[in-house]
Write a protein that holds these residues in place. Structure first.
Motif, PDB file in Angstrom:
ATOM      1  N   TYR A 214       0.828  -1.210   0.000  1.00 17.88           N
ATOM      2  CA  TYR A 214       0.000   0.000   0.000  1.00 17.88           C
ATOM      3  C   TYR A 214       0.862   1.259   0.000  1.00 17.88           C
ATOM      4  O   TYR A 214       0.869   2.045   0.952  1.00 17.88           O
ATOM      5  N   ARG A 219      -4.491   9.038  -3.875  1.00 15.21           N
ATOM      6  CA  ARG A 219      -5.708   8.753  -3.116  1.00 15.21           C
ATOM      7  C   ARG A 219      -5.462   8.392  -1.662  1.00 15.21           C
ATOM      8  O   ARG A 219      -6.395   8.243  -0.892  1.00 15.21           O
ATOM      9  N   ARG A 220      -4.220   8.208  -1.264  1.00 15.63           N
ATOM     10  CA  ARG A 220      -3.914   7.923   0.134  1.00 15.63           C
ATOM     11  C   ARG A 220      -2.488   8.364   0.421  1.00 15.63           C
ATOM     12  O   ARG A 220      -1.629   8.364  -0.464  1.00 15.63           O
ATOM     13  N   ASN A 221      -2.240   8.732   1.695  1.00 16.62           N
ATOM     14  CA  ASN A 221      -0.908   9.204   2.055  1.00 16.62           C
ATOM     15  C   ASN A 221      -0.078   8.051   2.606  1.00 16.62           C
ATOM     16  O   ASN A 221      -0.505   6.887   2.591  1.00 16.62           O
ATOM     17  N   ARG A 224      -1.589   5.648   4.952  1.00 13.82           N
ATOM     18  CA  ARG A 224      -2.747   4.958   4.399  1.00 13.82           C
ATOM     19  C   ARG A 224      -4.052   5.690   4.681  1.00 13.82           C
ATOM     20  O   ARG A 224      -5.140   5.114   4.586  1.00 13.82           O
ATOM     21  N   ALA A 225      -3.965   6.967   5.023  1.00 11.82           N
ATOM     22  CA  ALA A 225      -5.155   7.769   5.227  1.00 11.82           C
ATOM     23  C   ALA A 225      -5.720   8.204   3.881  1.00 11.82           C
ATOM     24  O   ALA A 225      -4.966   8.576   2.968  1.00 11.82           O
ATOM     25  N   VAL A 226      -7.029   8.188   3.751  1.00 10.19           N
ATOM     26  CA  VAL A 226      -7.685   8.543   2.502  1.00 10.19           C
ATOM     27  C   VAL A 226      -7.518  10.032   2.226  1.00 10.19           C
ATOM     28  O   VAL A 226      -7.704  10.875   3.112  1.00 10.19           O
ATOM     29  N   THR A 227      -7.172  10.368   0.995  1.00 15.77           N
ATOM     30  CA  THR A 227      -7.037  11.770   0.609  1.00 15.77           C
ATOM     31  C   THR A 227      -8.008  12.169  -0.502  1.00 15.77           C
ATOM     32  O   THR A 227      -8.228  13.357  -0.711  1.00 15.77           O
ATOM     33  N   GLN A 268     -10.269   6.520  10.717  1.00  8.21           N
ATOM     34  CA  GLN A 268      -8.952   7.114  10.490  1.00  8.21           C
ATOM     35  C   GLN A 268      -8.806   8.426  11.249  1.00  8.21           C
ATOM     36  O   GLN A 268      -7.704   8.757  11.701  1.00  8.21           O
ATOM     37  N   ASN A 282     -13.525  14.603   1.916  1.00 15.45           N
ATOM     38  CA  ASN A 282     -13.539  13.310   1.238  1.00 15.45           C
ATOM     39  C   ASN A 282     -14.953  12.905   0.847  1.00 15.45           C
ATOM     40  O   ASN A 282     -15.173  12.361  -0.251  1.00 15.45           O
TER      41      ASN A 282
END
Length: 408
Positions: A214, A219-221, A224-227, A268, A282
Motif C-alpha cells: 500500500y 488517493r492515500r498518504n 494509508r489515510a484517505v485523501t 482514520q 472526502n
C-alpha cells in the motif's frame, strides 16, 4: 515447469522507488518462462532504465491516471499465453508466477488469483472472494494449500485481486481487456463480472503469493489515510450501471456505500490520521464522483489485437539453489552481507534474524534479492498466535521455514 509462457504487466505512476523494488522481485521468479512489461510514467520508466536488467524489459510510456487503459496497453504488448498482473507496490514470492499460471494447463481455466499478504509480510490481506452486482466482496471457502477451481455463483463473480491475478491472453483479447471507464477501483471486479457472464472458470491458487505494501498515491498518504474518494465514487456509479439490473435500488445502495466510506474515514480520524475537515472534504469528493460517474460515457472496448512484438524472454536472476541463513540479532549485519553475496550468485535466500524478545515478526524483501524475517524468538509471527510462546532457536526456525514451504 509448465510449457505456458507468461507476460507480467506492471502499471506504475508516481512511485519509481516502489516500482524498482517490485521489479527486483520480478527479476528473481523461479521455474517459469516469462516476459516483463512495464507501463509507467516518464519518471517510472527512467527508474526502470537504471536497473541492470533494463534491456530485458518491455517499456511502455503512459502518464494518465487510468489503470484500466494502462493495463490494456500492457496486454497489447503481451506475447505470452497468459497475462499476469501485479501492482507496483507489491513484491512476488519467488514461485508466485509458476504457481499462478500452472492451472491454465486445464483448458477450463480462464483466470487465476492468488493470496495477498499485507505490510508485515505475514498476515493475509486477501485470500479467496466472490463479488456481487453491488461490488461488495465475500469470503469464499477454498482449500488453503491446493488449487480450487471455482465457477461463478448465481448473481456473483469469482473475484481476482488486481495485484495478484492472471488471465488467458486470448480471453482478454476477446472481451477487450479492462474497461477504461474504471480509471481506478472496481476495474478488475468489472472484468470478473464480464468473465462470469461468459461462464468462465477461475482458479484460486493459495501458493501464488505476493506481498502488498500500500504505497502512497494520489488517493492515500504514507499513513494509508484517505485523501480523495472521487474515483471510488465514480467507479461505483459506473459499476452499478453496468452490473446492477435495478436502477430504482441504486440510491439506497449508494447511500449504504457512502455510509461505509464515512465509517472508514471516521476510524482514520479517531486514529489521528485525518482531521474532521478531511472527512467532510472526502465525502464531498465521493458525492462528486458519484454524480460524475453517472454521466461518464460508456467507452467502447475493442478486441485487443496480437502483440506487435515477439515474446521477450526474461532471464531470471534466480539461477541457483534455495538457501536459508539464520542467527541471533547480534549477527544480523554479518548475515545480511553473506545473504546478499549468495543472492548475487543466483541463490534464493531467506534470512531469519531473531532477538531474545517477544517482538512481533515481519518479513520484507530487500533490493539485493534477500527475504528478511526479523522478530523476537518468543514473539508471534502469525497474528493469530499467542502473544508469547517459549521456543528454542532451532524449533522456531523450523516453524518459520515451514510457513514458506512451496512458496519460496
Amino acid at each position: 515447469m509448465t510449457a505456458l509462457r507468461a507476460s507480467v504487466v506492471i502499471v506504475s505512476r508516481g512511485r519509481p522507488d516502489a516500482l524498482c523494488l517490485c521489479l527486483a522481485g520480478i527479476a528473481r521468479l523461479r521455474n517459469v518462462e516469462y516476459e516483463v512489461i512495464v507501463v509507467a510514467d516518464p519518471v517510472g520508466l527512467a527508474a526502470a532504465r537504471t536497473l541492470p536488467f533494463a534491456s530485458d524489459l518491455k517499456l511502455v510510456e503512459f502518464d494518465r491516471a487510468n489503470i484500466s487503459e494502462a493495463r490494456n496497453l500492457g496486454i497489447a504488448q503481451a506475447a505470452g499465453d497468459v497475462v499476469a498482473f501485479i501492482d507496483d507496490d507489491a513484491v512476488p514470492e519467488p514461485r508466485w508466477l509458476a504457481h499462478l499460471i500452472r492451472p491454465f494447463d486445464d483448458a477450463r481455466v480462464a483466470a487465476a488469483s492468488g493470496f495477498v499478504r499485507g505490510r508485515n509480510g505475514i498476515s493475509f490481506q486477501w485470500k479467496a472472494r466472490t463479488v456481487d452486482t453491488t461490488g461488495r466482496a465475500y469470503p469464499a471457502d477454498v482449500d488453503p494449500l491446493a488449487v480450487t477451481l471455482l465457477h461463478p455463483p448465481e448473481g456473483r463473480a469469482v473475484k481476482t485481486e488486481g495485484t495478484n491475478m492472471a488471465v488467458r491472453r486470448e480471453v482478454l483479447a476477446e472481451i477487450g481487456g479492462f474497461d477504461p471507464a474504471f480509471r481506478f477501483y472496481l476495474d478488475e471486479t468489472d472484468l470478473n463480472m464480464r468473465l462470469a457472464r461468459g461462464g468462465y472458470a477461475t482458479a484460486i491458487v493459495p501458493l501464488a503469493q505476493v506481498h502488498h505494501a500500500y504505497a502512497p498515491s494520489a488517493r492515500r498518504n504514507a499513513e494509508r489515510a484517505v485523501t480523495d474518494l472521487h474515483e471510488i465514487g465514480a467507479s461505483t456509479s459506473v459499476y452499478l450501471r453496468n452490473h446492477h439490473p435495478h436502477p430504482d435500488a441504486w440510491p439506497a445502495l449508494v447511500a449504504s456505500i457512502r455510509a461505509e466510506q464515512r465509517q472508514r474515514l471516521i476510524a482514520q480520524m479517531i486514529d489521528g490520521r485525518l482531521e474532521p475537515r478531511d472527512v467532510r472534504q472526502n465525502l464531498r469528493r465521493f458525492d462528486a464522483g458519484i454524480a460524475e460517474g453517472r454521466h461518464r460515457p460508456p467507452m467502447p472496448v475493442d478486441r485487443i489485437v496480437p502483440s506487435p512484438s515477439d515474446f521477450r524472454f526474461f532471464p531470471s536472476l534466480a539461477t541457483g539453489p534455495t538457501e536459508i541463513l539464520a542467527g541471533r540479532l547480534w549477527s544480523g549485519a554479518r548475515l545480511r552481507c553473506e545473504a546478499s553475496q549468495r543472492a548475487e550468485n543466483g541463490a534464493t535466500v531467506s534470512l531469519y534474524v531473531f532477538s531474545h524478545t517477544g517482538l512481533f515478526h515481519s518479513v520484507r524483501f530487500l533490493p539485493e534479492g534477500v527475504w528478511l524475517q526479523r522478530g523476537g524468538l518468543w514473539g508471534r509471527s502469525d497474528r493469530t498466535d499467542p502473544l508469547w510462546r517459549w521456543w528454542r532457536f532451532e524449533s522456531r526456525l523450523k516453524h518459520e521455514i515451514a510457513r514458506t514451504t512451496g512458496v519460496r
